[in-house]
Scaffold this motif. Structure first.
Motif, PDB file in Angstrom:
ATOM      1  N   SER A   1      -6.158   7.014   2.561  1.00 54.56           N
ATOM      2  CA  SER A   1      -6.719   5.919   1.750  1.00 54.56           C
ATOM      3  C   SER A   1      -6.118   4.588   2.174  1.00 54.56           C
ATOM      4  O   SER A   1      -6.803   3.565   2.210  1.00 54.56           O
ATOM      5  CB  SER A   1      -6.491   6.171   0.251  1.00 54.56           C
ATOM      6  OG  SER A   1      -5.121   6.111  -0.079  1.00 54.56           O
ATOM      7  N   THR A   2      -4.837   4.599   2.513  1.00 59.13           N
ATOM      8  CA  THR A   2      -4.213   3.366   2.977  1.00 59.13           C
ATOM      9  C   THR A   2      -4.812   2.932   4.313  1.00 59.13           C
ATOM     10  O   THR A   2      -5.103   1.761   4.531  1.00 59.13           O
ATOM     11  CB  THR A   2      -2.693   3.557   3.075  1.00 59.13           C
ATOM     12  OG1 THR A   2      -2.173   3.645   1.745  1.00 59.13           O
ATOM     13  CG2 THR A   2      -2.016   2.409   3.788  1.00 59.13           C
TER      14      THR A   2
ATOM     15  N   GLU B   1      -5.263   9.272  -3.144  1.00 62.62           N
ATOM     16  CA  GLU B   1      -4.299   8.258  -2.723  1.00 62.62           C
ATOM     17  C   GLU B   1      -3.292   8.899  -1.779  1.00 62.62           C
ATOM     18  O   GLU B   1      -2.547   9.802  -2.155  1.00 62.62           O
ATOM     19  CB  GLU B   1      -3.568   7.679  -3.942  1.00 62.62           C
ATOM     20  CG  GLU B   1      -2.522   6.640  -3.542  1.00 62.62           C
ATOM     21  CD  GLU B   1      -1.849   6.007  -4.746  1.00 62.62           C
ATOM     22  OE1 GLU B   1      -2.558   5.458  -5.606  1.00 62.62           O
ATOM     23  OE2 GLU B   1      -0.616   6.081  -4.835  1.00 62.62           O
ATOM     24  N   GLY B   2      -3.312   8.436  -0.547  1.00 70.78           N
ATOM     25  CA  GLY B   2      -2.421   9.006   0.454  1.00 70.78           C
ATOM     26  C   GLY B   2      -2.497   8.194   1.731  1.00 70.78           C
ATOM     27  O   GLY B   2      -2.912   7.032   1.718  1.00 70.78           O
ATOM     28  N   LEU B   3      -2.099   8.819   2.825  1.00 69.32           N
ATOM     29  CA  LEU B   3      -2.085   8.108   4.101  1.00 69.32           C
ATOM     30  C   LEU B   3      -3.494   7.634   4.484  1.00 69.32           C
ATOM     31  O   LEU B   3      -3.679   6.522   4.980  1.00 69.32           O
ATOM     32  CB  LEU B   3      -1.546   9.026   5.202  1.00 69.32           C
ATOM     33  CG  LEU B   3      -0.165   9.632   4.976  1.00 69.32           C
ATOM     34  CD1 LEU B   3       0.209  10.559   6.126  1.00 69.32           C
ATOM     35  CD2 LEU B   3       0.882   8.529   4.850  1.00 69.32           C
TER      36      LEU B   3
ATOM     37  N   PRO C   1       0.829  -1.218   0.000  1.00 65.96           N
ATOM     38  CA  PRO C   1       0.000   0.000   0.000  1.00 65.96           C
ATOM     39  C   PRO C   1       0.864   1.269   0.000  1.00 65.96           C
ATOM     40  O   PRO C   1       1.941   1.269   0.610  1.00 65.96           O
ATOM     41  CB  PRO C   1      -0.787  -0.092   1.316  1.00 65.96           C
ATOM     42  CG  PRO C   1      -0.580  -1.454   1.841  1.00 65.96           C
ATOM     43  CD  PRO C   1       0.636  -2.027   1.204  1.00 65.96           C
ATOM     44  N   PRO C   2       0.396   2.335  -0.661  1.00 64.21           N
ATOM     45  CA  PRO C   2       1.147   3.589  -0.664  1.00 64.21           C
ATOM     46  C   PRO C   2       1.367   4.096   0.767  1.00 64.21           C
ATOM     47  O   PRO C   2       0.469   3.978   1.601  1.00 64.21           O
ATOM     48  CB  PRO C   2       0.246   4.562  -1.430  1.00 64.21           C
ATOM     49  CG  PRO C   2      -0.759   3.726  -2.151  1.00 64.21           C
ATOM     50  CD  PRO C   2      -0.862   2.436  -1.412  1.00 64.21           C
ATOM     51  N   HIS C   3       2.534   4.614   1.031  1.00 60.63           N
ATOM     52  CA  HIS C   3       2.854   5.221   2.332  1.00 60.63           C
ATOM     53  C   HIS C   3       2.743   4.226   3.493  1.00 60.63           C
ATOM     54  O   HIS C   3       2.465   4.626   4.626  1.00 60.63           O
ATOM     55  CB  HIS C   3       1.954   6.422   2.630  1.00 60.63           C
ATOM     56  CG  HIS C   3       1.800   7.375   1.488  1.00 60.63           C
ATOM     57  ND1 HIS C   3       2.805   8.243   1.118  1.00 60.63           N
ATOM     58  CD2 HIS C   3       0.793   7.584   0.613  1.00 60.63           C
ATOM     59  CE1 HIS C   3       2.399   8.960   0.075  1.00 60.63           C
ATOM     60  NE2 HIS C   3       1.188   8.569  -0.262  1.00 60.63           N
ATOM     61  N   ALA C   4       2.936   2.925   3.220  1.00 63.72           N
ATOM     62  CA  ALA C   4       2.717   1.918   4.267  1.00 63.72           C
ATOM     63  C   ALA C   4       3.612   2.156   5.485  1.00 63.72           C
ATOM     64  O   ALA C   4       3.156   2.042   6.627  1.00 63.72           O
ATOM     65  CB  ALA C   4       2.958   0.516   3.701  1.00 63.72           C
TER      66      ALA C   4
END
Lengths: 334, 430
Positions: free
Chosen positions: B202-203, B198-200, A218-221
């Motif tokens: 959304s994760t 899409e960023g912190l 996932p982005p920024h995991a």
């Protein structure tokens, strides 16, 4: 404390950790405290004994209604919740909604309105969209258990994983989670199990790694979960004491996330050679169902010395009994 | 019919007219639906007087990005309902996007829409025509005939013009009529099935995200096409730092490129989605804090010269669903002014510049004779109390739809009176 017997009769006062659980719902591992996780683990440990009795039933939740509301096929999670409710003497209703009837027009709101009329005490929901359990919590008075929502969370899976790791701490030469290294490997991007475990294990004090191809992390995991991210199994598994493999959905090829299962297994599959890179006594976990030969080699999956995959299933039942018990007010004073 | 004096004097307010760089305590005299005088005015005979002491008197607001759902989606909001929301928000002119059913891609639809607006008798409606037939991104519409019918700009808003060659031809062809091409800049391939930024967040929420580059990469390409064609290009609802930078570079290079930003992208970030609030779901999505900071800076540096609402009314059933399945869009006409005034409060823009972004700047881009209190201009005027604090209550808004992302927000600045062509169309407490 773990040996506390769950006696017949009301019995609730026999279960440890009476005061630390105050949540109405179990929507996710994010935001649960170590104490709250501890309450569920201790309750589950107490309840495990019930599952080994000749008559596997206690009257604790008699008169309570549990609805299993499943919008995705998941035989094992649904039966685990169903059995958990029945062993606690709750009335359990399975409400399966397949995608086709949803497409015929009934909205989640209308489904919820119908459930409301049945006045359930607990609704267990599995849904393909992230946030569906929050939707239920907003519109229903019942306690909501998230049994997996989209790629968001699957808290009972994480709790049973934590219980399973807890059972194996001694053989890993540890007495607590603090400092334990857990590698969560594979399709982390689409995995609610990985997200719940990242929150839960971090809360318990473990060091968590996400290991997988860059398209499936996932982005920024690292920033969000405080995990280490590895794109190769060699560094990802080095020194790991728990290796948690995730199921690879075969439709990921269509999404352009991966070129082939062959290449995936070649670089990110768990076989004997790779397992040897982990800590010597490392245990292997998998939330199931497994794709043998895609993310995990059969001889690793079947190795009784290393794989604890069936222990996870057994613990799942106990954890779900504990969750239903706590959400029905069990052990709450006053 | 109400009998009215032909003269109206709005007396003693703080008249702020950015179109003429005017900001002073003054009287405003209206006659026959037009501005007759501004300054110190002797009270003429047979004149209605409106006392405006303590109020700001400004040109009626111009919102260049509004979705009226008629024809086709009257259950979401009618033209009359949308225009009622407009005047309650001090907005006297709206530019209406063409994504109705049928699409505004033909002069006959333009006639229909204008007829409905005239019948409603509230705010002025300026239709925006589709760039391509059916918003399909393939064949150009009859821009010339549609402009003659009343269209003030062209856009496939709701969808991007994805094909480079179609965008090139649209920018070229529009030059024949000196009309503006407005792009909904989002690469649909890159956006994929994303339903938020899409960023912190959304994760954390486990929701598929839309990267900021889905917007900036298309703006980058379009700016290249403006270099090629010389067409007038405007980015709708700009939301990312990368796209603001692309517009800034284009403007420095002297290209005819402009952009607008919505109040919600200025006031909120993707944090508002926490809890899966479907009233915080729109396209483009609420972005991260860094993007929001770039939008505020873009306004302060005059890279962004317009604030427009992207007012997008929806029915309850479209929003009362799982987050990913919810329809995109939020309403904004009735909260435009107070959210814009937060920029003044926070020192981003002085009042005159702030009002320019919702009056004369969009009017100039659309080429319409509005957003000004110049003598002889149509008497579209808003009076507002800049200091009144109130709480937004979705259930008490004046339009049909309720899908605001500002419900329960404490805001400052309240519309007291809205005049269109000299006629009061909304009045609250004066």
């Amino acid at each position: 404390m773990r040996s506390t017997a769950f006696t017949e009769g009301s019995g609730s006062e026999m279960i440890a950790g009476n005061s630390a659980w105050s949540k109405k719902h179990l929507l996710g591992m994010e935001g649960l405290t170590r104490e709250e996780i501890g309450v569920i683990l201790e309750t589950a440990s107490s309840l495990r004994e019930v599952n080994h009795r000749d008559i596997k039933k206690v009257p604790t939740l008699r008169g309570k209604t549990v609805i299993n509301l499943f919008f995705e096929n998941s035989t094992r999670t649904r039966t685990s919740f169903e059995l958990a409710g029945k062993r606690m003497s709750a009335d359990v209703i399975n409400f399966s909604v397949n995608a086709s009837s949803v497409s015929k027009g009934e909205s989640l709101y209308d489904t919820v309105a119908n459930l409301k009329a049945m006045n359930p005490d607990v609704v267990v929901i599995r849904h393909p969209e992230s946030g569906a359990p929050q939707f239920l919590a907003h519109h229903l008075d019942a306690a909501i258990v998230n049994a997996g929502d989209g790629r968001h969370e699957h808290p009972t899976q994480s709790l049973l994983d934590i219980l399973t790791i807890d059972d194996n701490l001694l053989r890993l030469g540890r007495t607590e989670f603090s400092g334990l290294t857990v590698a969560i490997c594979g399709d982390v991007l689409h995995s609610r199990v990985a997200r719940s475990n990242a929150w839960g294990l971090a809360t318990m004090g473990a060091r968590v790694r996400f290991v997988g191809p860059p398209t499936l992390i996932p982005p920024h995991a690292a920033e969000v979960f405080g995990v280490e991210v590895h794109h190769d199994m060699e560094s990802g598994l080095a020194g790991a004491e728990v290796v948690m493999m995730l199921r690879l959905q075969t439709e990921r090829m269509q999404g352009g996330f991966l070129p082939s299962t062959r290449e995936y297994f070649h670089y990110w599959g768990l076989d004997r050679r790779r397992l040897a890179m982990a800590a010597p006594e490392a245990i292997v976990m998998h939330p199931g169902p497994m794709n043998r030969g895609v993310e995990i080699a059969s001889d690793v999956a079947d190795d009784p010395e290393r794989a604890v995959i069936l222990d996870q299933v057994a613990n799942g039942l106990a954890v779900r009994m504990a969750v239903l018990y706590r959400l029905c007010g069990g052990g709450r004073k006053g | 019919m109400e009998r009215r004096a032909s003269l109206t004097l709005i007396r003693g307010g703080r008249v702020v007219d950015p179109s003429r760089d005017f900001d002073a305590t003054a009287d405003l005299l209206l006659e026959g639906g037009r501005v007759r005088a501004v300054g110190r005015v002797e009270l003429p005979a047979d004149c209605e007087v409106i006392e405006a002491a303590g109020l700001v008197v400004a040109p009626g607001l111009v919102d260049m990005h509004v979705h009226l759902r008629e024809p086709g989606y009257e259950y979401k909001e009618t033209i009359a309902g949308g225009l009622a929301a407009a005047v309650a928000g001090g907005v006297t002119s709206v530019a209406a996007m063409p994504n109705t059913r049928p699409v505004t891609d033909d002069p006959s639809i333009v006639d229909f829409v204008l007829g409905r607006a005239t019948a409603a008798g509230l705010a002025n409606l300026f239709p925006i025509g589709a760039i391509t037939r059916g918003l399909e991104g393939k064949e150009l519409t009859e821009m010339g005939l549609m402009k003659e019918a009343g269209c003030v700009a062209f856009s496939d808003d709701g969808r991007a013009v994805v094909s480079g060659s179609v965008m090139r031809r649209a920018l070229e062809y529009s030059r024949a009529f000196s009309t503006l091409i407005i792009q909904h800049a989002e690469d649909p391939g890159l956006a994929g099935c994303g339903c938020m930024h899409e960023g912190l967040i959304s994760t954390r929420l486990g929701l598929p995200g839309i990267p900021a580059q889905a917007e900036s990469s298309l703006v980058d390409r379009d700016v290249r096409l403006v270099e090629l064609t010389g067409g007038r290009y405007h980015v709708a609802h700009i939301s990312t730092a990368g796209a603001v930078a692309a517009v800034a570079r284009a403007r420095e290079a002297g290209l005819p490129v402009s952009c607008e930003v919505t109040p919600h992208h200025l006031a909120l970030t993707d944090e508002a989605v926490m809890g899966y609030d479907t009233d915080a779901k729109m396209s483009p999505p609420l972005r991260g804090a860094g993007d929001r900071a770039a939008l505020l800076e873009g306004l302060a540096r005059r890279v962004i010269t317009v604030i427009a609402t992207d007012h997008a009314p929806h029915d309850r059933d479209s929003k009362r669903v799982e987050f990913c399945r919810a329809t995109n869009g939020v309403i904004g006409l009735e909260t435009l002014l107070p959210i814009a005034l937060e920029l003044v409060r926070d020192g981003v823009l002085p009042l005159k510049e702030c009002l320019a972004a919702i009056t004369c700047n969009p009017a100039a881009l659309l080429g319409i004779d509005r957003g000004t209190l110049a003598v002889g201009a149509p008497a579209d005027v808003v009076l507002f109390d800049p200091a009144e604090v109130w709480t937004v209550d979705a259930s008490r808004l004046h339009g049909t739809a309720r899908n605001t992302c500002f419900d329960r927000r404490r805001v400052m600045g309240r519309v007291k009176l809205t005049l269109v062509g000299g006629r009061p169309v909304f009045r609250e407490g004066i």
